[in-house]
Structure formats: C-alpha cells, structure tokens
Design an enzyme around this catalytic site. Structure first.
Site, PDB file in Angstrom:
ATOM      1  N   LYS A   1      44.490  15.067  14.239  1.00 43.69           N
ATOM      2  CA  LYS A   1      44.078  15.589  12.938  1.00 43.69           C
ATOM      3  C   LYS A   1      45.319  15.369  12.071  1.00 43.69           C
ATOM      4  O   LYS A   1      46.320  16.070  12.192  1.00 43.69           O
ATOM      5  CB  LYS A   1      43.731  17.075  13.084  1.00 43.69           C
ATOM      6  CG  LYS A   1      43.209  17.732  11.839  1.00 43.69           C
ATOM      7  CD  LYS A   1      44.334  18.072  10.954  1.00 43.69           C
ATOM      8  CE  LYS A   1      44.039  19.010   9.844  1.00 43.69           C
ATOM      9  NZ  LYS A   1      45.101  18.981   8.836  1.00 43.69           N
TER      10      LYS A   1
ATOM     11  N   GLY B   1      48.334  29.327  11.451  1.00 39.58           N
ATOM     12  CA  GLY B   1      47.474  28.188  11.812  1.00 39.58           C
ATOM     13  C   GLY B   1      47.247  28.129  13.311  1.00 39.58           C
ATOM     14  O   GLY B   1      46.119  27.976  13.777  1.00 39.58           O
ATOM     15  N   GLY B   2      48.327  28.253  14.075  1.00 38.20           N
ATOM     16  CA  GLY B   2      48.220  28.167  15.535  1.00 38.20           C
ATOM     17  C   GLY B   2      47.329  29.259  16.089  1.00 38.20           C
ATOM     18  O   GLY B   2      46.475  29.020  16.955  1.00 38.20           O
TER      19      GLY B   2
ATOM     20  N   GLY C   1      53.106  24.031  14.243  1.00 43.87           N
ATOM     21  CA  GLY C   1      52.998  24.494  12.858  1.00 43.87           C
ATOM     22  C   GLY C   1      53.209  25.984  12.760  1.00 43.87           C
ATOM     23  O   GLY C   1      53.926  26.578  13.575  1.00 43.87           O
ATOM     24  N   SER C   2      52.538  26.582  11.775  1.00 44.55           N
ATOM     25  CA  SER C   2      52.764  27.999  11.478  1.00 44.55           C
ATOM     26  C   SER C   2      52.066  28.906  12.493  1.00 44.55           C
ATOM     27  O   SER C   2      51.104  28.495  13.158  1.00 44.55           O
ATOM     28  CB  SER C   2      52.213  28.312  10.086  1.00 44.55           C
ATOM     29  OG  SER C   2      50.821  28.079  10.075  1.00 44.55           O
TER      30      SER C   2
ATOM     31  N   CYS D   1      62.062  24.519  13.075  1.00 47.25           N
ATOM     32  CA  CYS D   1      61.521  25.688  13.780  1.00 47.25           C
ATOM     33  C   CYS D   1      62.639  26.436  14.510  1.00 47.25           C
ATOM     34  O   CYS D   1      62.468  27.592  14.861  1.00 47.25           O
ATOM     35  CB  CYS D   1      60.455  25.254  14.760  1.00 47.25           C
ATOM     36  SG  CYS D   1      60.979  23.879  15.784  1.00 47.25           S
TER      37      CYS D   1
ATOM     38  N   GLU E   1      52.805  25.451  19.339  1.00 45.66           N
ATOM     39  CA  GLU E   1      54.235  25.725  19.155  1.00 45.66           C
ATOM     40  C   GLU E   1      54.380  26.173  17.717  1.00 45.66           C
ATOM     41  O   GLU E   1      54.071  25.422  16.798  1.00 45.66           O
ATOM     42  CB  GLU E   1      55.055  24.450  19.385  1.00 45.66           C
ATOM     43  CG  GLU E   1      54.914  23.876  20.776  1.00 45.66           C
ATOM     44  CD  GLU E   1      55.378  24.836  21.840  1.00 45.66           C
ATOM     45  OE1 GLU E   1      56.363  25.567  21.597  1.00 45.66           O
ATOM     46  OE2 GLU E   1      54.752  24.887  22.908  1.00 45.66           O
TER      47      GLU E   1
HETATM   48  P1  NAP Z   1      50.852  24.613   9.141  1.00 45.16           P
HETATM   49  O1  NAP Z   1      50.597  24.951   7.723  1.00 45.16           O
HETATM   50  O2  NAP Z   1      50.459  25.587  10.161  1.00 45.16           O
HETATM   51  O3  NAP Z   1      50.114  23.199   9.373  1.00 45.16           O
HETATM   52  C1  NAP Z   1      50.076  22.516  10.611  1.00 45.16           C
HETATM   53  C2  NAP Z   1      48.724  21.826  10.761  1.00 45.16           C
HETATM   54  O4  NAP Z   1      47.747  22.795  11.117  1.00 45.16           O
HETATM   55  C3  NAP Z   1      48.203  21.193   9.490  1.00 45.16           C
HETATM   56  O5  NAP Z   1      47.561  19.992   9.829  1.00 45.16           O
HETATM   57  C4  NAP Z   1      47.235  22.206   8.952  1.00 45.16           C
HETATM   58  O6  NAP Z   1      46.186  21.633   8.215  1.00 45.16           O
HETATM   59  C5  NAP Z   1      46.660  22.801  10.213  1.00 45.16           C
HETATM   60  N1  NAP Z   1      46.199  24.180  10.017  1.00 45.16           N
HETATM   61  C6  NAP Z   1      46.913  25.213   9.521  1.00 45.16           C
HETATM   62  N2  NAP Z   1      46.183  26.338   9.529  1.00 45.16           N
HETATM   63  C7  NAP Z   1      44.962  26.011  10.041  1.00 45.16           C
HETATM   64  C8  NAP Z   1      43.766  26.730  10.298  1.00 45.16           C
HETATM   65  N3  NAP Z   1      43.661  28.033  10.031  1.00 45.16           N
HETATM   66  N4  NAP Z   1      42.724  26.064  10.827  1.00 45.16           N
HETATM   67  C9  NAP Z   1      42.807  24.735  11.087  1.00 45.16           C
HETATM   68  N5  NAP Z   1      43.915  24.006  10.850  1.00 45.16           N
HETATM   69  C10 NAP Z   1      44.974  24.620  10.346  1.00 45.16           C
HETATM   70  O7  NAP Z   1      52.414  24.319   9.392  1.00 45.16           O
HETATM   71  P2  NAP Z   1      53.402  23.346   8.590  1.00 45.16           P
HETATM   72  O8  NAP Z   1      53.661  23.922   7.239  1.00 45.16           O
HETATM   73  O9  NAP Z   1      52.923  21.978   8.673  1.00 45.16           O
HETATM   74  O10 NAP Z   1      54.747  23.462   9.440  1.00 45.16           O
HETATM   75  C11 NAP Z   1      55.713  24.477   9.260  1.00 45.16           C
HETATM   76  C12 NAP Z   1      55.681  25.497  10.384  1.00 45.16           C
HETATM   77  O11 NAP Z   1      55.728  24.827  11.633  1.00 45.16           O
HETATM   78  C13 NAP Z   1      56.850  26.462  10.422  1.00 45.16           C
HETATM   79  O12 NAP Z   1      56.380  27.758  10.676  1.00 45.16           O
HETATM   80  C14 NAP Z   1      57.708  25.978  11.592  1.00 45.16           C
HETATM   81  O13 NAP Z   1      58.513  26.978  12.166  1.00 45.16           O
HETATM   82  C15 NAP Z   1      56.668  25.464  12.502  1.00 45.16           C
HETATM   83  N6  NAP Z   1      57.175  24.458  13.431  1.00 45.16           N
HETATM   84  C16 NAP Z   1      57.227  24.775  14.761  1.00 45.16           C
HETATM   85  C17 NAP Z   1      57.728  23.858  15.660  1.00 45.16           C
HETATM   86  C18 NAP Z   1      57.796  24.177  17.132  1.00 45.16           C
HETATM   87  O14 NAP Z   1      58.013  23.262  17.922  1.00 45.16           O
HETATM   88  N7  NAP Z   1      57.628  25.392  17.549  1.00 45.16           N
HETATM   89  C19 NAP Z   1      58.191  22.610  15.211  1.00 45.16           C
HETATM   90  C20 NAP Z   1      58.107  22.328  13.856  1.00 45.16           C
HETATM   91  C21 NAP Z   1      57.584  23.270  12.979  1.00 45.16           C
HETATM   92  P3  NAP Z   1      46.157  21.718   6.610  1.00 45.16           P
HETATM   93  O15 NAP Z   1      47.529  21.376   6.138  1.00 45.16           O
HETATM   94  O16 NAP Z   1      45.128  20.720   6.261  1.00 45.16           O
HETATM   95  O17 NAP Z   1      45.792  23.105   6.261  1.00 45.16           O
END
Ligand code: NAP
Length: 527
Positions: free
Chosen positions: A183, A244-245, A240-241, A301, A264
C-alpha cells in the site's frame, strides 16, 4: 518513467477517478506527476493474483528467490539519479540521505538473498521413526518453517526506501516465499512507483510468477483498510504511527479469520543520565544529544524524545549546554506540511502543560515547512501524573525530566509505555548502583544502549528493532535484521510423509546441505 498507475503484478492499471500529487516541502509546491488511487476492483485483482502466485512462489528454491532479491537490488541501483531526485523532491531530504538509505535498502535485499540461498533459516527438525521403540513405536516427524501467504506492507513517510516499497518488510516477506502487496505511501508515491518498477523488472527477469508483487496507490486510509480485511491476505507489515498501526491491528483482529499485524510504531526512546557520568561529561553529552535530537529533523522512530536525570548542578549544566547548542543548529525542512503541522501542534501541547518550561527553542521565523527545534524541562512528579507528556512528538523536540531522586527515576521508567530503545549514560563503575532502574528500563524496551545515542539502527542479525507495545504489536519479533523473516512464516510438521514427497529441506539426503536438528543434534549429514 513514472506513470502514476497501480502495479498489479506485471500490468499497469488506473481505473479509478481519485487522483493526487506528491508535495515538495523544500519548494512548498506540488510535484508534477498525478497518481491514481486503486479501486476496490484493482485491490481484488492484486490480492487474487498474489494468492495465485503464492501457489508457485511458496515452492520456489532459495537460490531462485536469492536471484530475485539480488535482481531487485540491481534494478534499484540502476535507477540511479532518477530515483534519488524523485526521493529528494518528495521528502525534502538531502542527496546524502537518499543515497545512504538506498544503500541500506539494497544491503537488506542482499542479506535476505544470502540467507535464503544458504537455506538453514527454515529451522528443519527431524525425528526419524523408531519402529522398535517400546512400549510404543515412534512415528517419523519432520518440521520446518513455511510461508503464510500474501502480505500487505505499509511503509512510513520518513523512510521512503528502507522501510517502504522494497524495504525490510517486503524483502523479508519475499525471502520467506510470501507475495507482497504494497500500500504505497501517498507522500512518496513517485519513489514508490520507481521501486515498484524495479521489483517488477526483477520479477520478470528471474521468472517469478505474475502477482508476486503489486503496488497500489492511495491517498487516504481506505485502500489499506480494504487490503487488511481481504480474506486472501494472510499478514500485515506496518511502519508508522501508533494510531495507524493500532487501527490496522484492531481491524485484522476483527476479521472472521484474524491475521497477524506486525506494526512498528512510535517511540520516545528514554535516555537516563546517571550522576557520575554528568560530573565529568555533562557538556560533551549535551553536545552529542543536540545532534541526535535534530538528526534528520528529528524524524526518526529512535529519536531521543525523553531525557531523565536526577536533580543536580551537573544536570543543570547538561540542560544549559544542550539548550545553547541546539539553537546553533540550523533549522531543517520536514517531510511534509502535515508532519510539520503535527509536530508544531504536539510540541506546543507538551510545552503548554503545567510546570513545563521551554529552555531552548528557535524563535525566529523559518522557511515554510522547516522545524523550530526545542527542548523543555519538567519535574518528575508532574511527568508521572501527566500522560500527555509521555506521548511522541515526531520531530526535533526533547523533554528533560528532573527527578527528585533515584526512586522517582525508577518509578518514571516503570511507568513508561513500551519503547524501541532505552539509553543509559553512565560511568562504568556507577551502573551497578542502579540495577533496579536498568532492569525497569530493560522491561520497557527492545534494545538498551550504553553510553551512546538511540538514533542509528544497524542492520545486523543481532539487532532487535521492535519492543513491548506500543513500540510494536509483537515484542517477540524484529523488523530489522535477518530474523525479520520469522514474521511471515509458521512452523509446519510432516508425520510419516514419504521421503520423495517431502520438501528438499527435510529429505533424508539433505540435498540442500543445510544445518538441521536430527534427533536433537545439529548436523548437515544425510540420514
Ligand atoms: P502514518 O501516518 O501512521 O502512516 C503510515 C502508513 O499507514 C500510511 O500509508 C498511512 O496511509 C497508513 N495509515 C495510517 N493510519 C491508517 C489507518 N487508520 N488505516 C489505514 N491506514 C492507515 O505514519 P507516518 O507519518 O508515515 O510515519 C511517522 C511515524 O512512523 C512516527 O510515529 C514514527 O515514530 C513512526 N516510525 C516507526 C518506525 C519503526 O520502525 N518503529 C520507523 C519509522 C517511523 P495514509 O497516509 O494514506 O493515511
């Protein structure tokens, strides 16, 4: 080269009418290419194709999968400046970072290629029949890890290569024998499409079944939700967040057939400063941390979002040096206006809490989408009582907590949610006095760091990138390093199965020459 279409196996498709563009945060303008979001019909096509492809891909030899993974790496490198330029235009990140992340991505693919080519990763166990055993004869039992089926991968905005289209989740899932449907992240759809093209070319060149990989565009959450609910999808990789996760984890759990979601997510990565270390090195650690907090505009992250110490003059020296230092670092561009807005709001929310004092902040006007880094201080009691202060501020911001004493520090560490990392800054002869604190920290994190910074995640077999919830949804697994493959497999046993019908990994002759556990002994010998 960029078409803006969806990659459904080896066909391009754009049946929908929802379109979008990516955004260049440096120029504060839209990029030119237009992307078409996948329709429900296209989602069906991609998943059905993946499910068909699985029938063949699950049986493909390790050597052939290795050729595929190495070919993906080669095709990514062959994209050269085209990829680097699109990456920079969609993220505001510099060329060095783009190339570094590309190197990491290619390195991960080659690591998994080596792993599956060698083959012992399947953990073959063989307990041959003992027909003469008394009082009961023993049956012949053989077990190995097998792939679970089509996997949906969601990448994060802050790693368009290493944690996205051909990132660790995709590389490990393909290595295991699972087809992947990505996706695509809407913020770097162009980078994603170029990498999808590299994967598709590699799949064709190495004779992989059509549908082993698909890349679906989406500008909102619907495509991802539909994918996670599709009955033929068998697992999910998410970076991601937390919001979202967690949403996807809940969705997968509500399916008639629940499936695993390896998410993650965010983390505030606590750093504990022990007193003796500060006596001698408060200033130097403060300078090191000013760099770590602002590295990559704080968009990692593993960013150190929380620094804990016990009240002292030395802690004050650390705070004042960090404050002086961090404002000398030039503000940098963030990935996207939305991330910039979230950073600004979440930082302000933390700064506005009772008893929180901002001790350093860039206050002069900065270019649009650039972050104004800041550091704030709060007392331990307030931190313990106020959960808002425990939340991630994604970007260059760190909260320093001045604890009354070691007992309060321990209580704070024990109160934290699960984290990716925890760091101890200490003199070597000092740490043993704080065993309880170190233990409390270890219980909360996936990786502990001694006298260093949490930013920087080495790709190595001994890396654990994950941690107790909400750092990840399953603390038993890692998203980085070769063990990441274990997320996409299940153990499977054969009882009294004819030798010629067994997979090569379990045949008497051991034709692959892999390491196996036979009658409780590790060996490469044939039976
Ligand atoms: P995000 O907003 O959660 O987006 C990640 C993906 O998930 C996007 O494709 C988004 O789609 C999708 N998504 C989000 N909420 C969703 C939902 N409710 N239903 C279905 N799909 C959903 O995160 P981001 O802004 O890209 O990344 C930043 C975050 O990632 C930070 O919190 C960071 O700490 C974390 N991160 C963690 C790691 C790790 O390894 N633990 C590594 C890097 C980053 P849409 O954009 O289309 O909504």
């Amino acid at each position: 080269m960029i078409t803006g279409k969806n990659y459904i196996g080896n066909s391009l498709s754009a049946k929908g009418n929802i379109t979008y563009k990516t955004f260049n945060p440096k120029t504060n303008t839209n990029n030119e290419n237009v992307y078409t979001e996948a329709t429900s019909q296209e989602i069906q096509e991609a998943v059905n194709l993946a499910s068909e492809a699985f029938k063949e891909f699950r049986t493909i030899s390790g050597a052939k999968k290795a050729a595929f993974l190495n070919a993906i790496a080669d095709e990514i490198l062959a994209l050269d400046d085209a990829l680097v330029n699109v990456y920079m235009s969609e993220t505001g990140l510099p060329e060095g970072r783009a190339k570094g992340e590309r190197g990491r991505t290619v390195g991960q693919l080659r690591t998994f290629a080596k792993l599956v080519e060698e083959g012992s990763w399947v953990e073959a166990r063989i307990d041959p029949a003992q027909p003469d055993r008394t009082p009961m004869p023993r049956v012949d039992l053989r077990k190995m890890l097998v792939p679970i089926g089509p996997i949906v991968v969601f990448g994060a905005s802050n790693f368009p290569l290493a944690y996205s289209t051909a990132g660790g989740d995709t590389a490990s899932a393909l290595a295991s024998g699972c087809p992947v449907i990505v996706k695509s992240h809407p913020m770097h759809a162009g980078t994603g499409e170029l990498v999808a093209l590299a994967i598709q070319k590699a799949a064709e060149k190495t004779g992989m079944p059509n549908g082993v990989f698909s890349n679906l565009n989406s500008s909102g959450i619907e495509v991802g939700q539909e994918l996670v609910q599709h009955p033929k999808v068998k697992g999910v990789g998410f970076t991601g967040s937390i919001r979202g996760g967690r949403a996807l984890f809940d969705l997968a759990g509500k399916r008639p057939e629940p499936i695993p979601v390896f998410a993650e997510m965010g983390s505030i990565n606590p750093v504990i400063l022990f007193p003796k270390a500060l006596e001698t090195k408060a200033e130097s650690w403060a300078k090191t941390y000013a760099s770590s907090i602002t590295l990559g505009t704080g968009q990692f992250c593993t960013n150190p979002g929380l620094i804990l110490g016990i009240k002292s003059n030395d802690l004050d020296t650390f705070i004042s040096t960090l404050s002086d230092e961090i404002v000398t670092i030039a503000p940098q561009c963030m990935l996207h206006p939305n991330i910039h807005a979230a950073y600004t709001n979440n930082k302000a929310q933390a700064q506005d809490q009772n008893n929180v004092t901002t001790v350093a902040a860039i206050t002069e006007t900065v270019t649009e989408n650039y972050a104004q880094q800041a550091v704030a201080v709060v007392d331990g009691k307030t931190f313990l009582e106020n959960e808002t202060l425990h939340e991630e501020v994604f970007g260059p911001f760190s909260l320093i907590v001045k604890c009354a004493d070691a007992a309060e520090l321990e209580a704070i560490v024990a109160s934290l949610e699960g984290q990716l990392t925890g760091t101890i800054i200490s003199e070597e002869n000092e740490v043993s006095q704080y065993d309880a604190i170190v233990q409390a920290l270890s219980d909360r994190v996936g990786r502990v760091i001694f006298n260093g910074v949490p930013t920087g995640v080495e790709v190595a077999p001994s890396m654990l990138h994950g941690g107790p919830y909400p750092a990840s949804t399953d603390s038993r697994f890692t998203a980085v390093g070769r063990d990441a493959i274990k997320r996409w497999v299940r153990p499977f046993s054969y009882q009294d199965w004819p030798n010629e019908l067994l997979p090569n990994e379990l045949k008497n002759e051991n034709p692959l020459q892999i390491l196996r556990l036979v009658n409780d002994q590790e060996t490469k010998e044939a039976l």
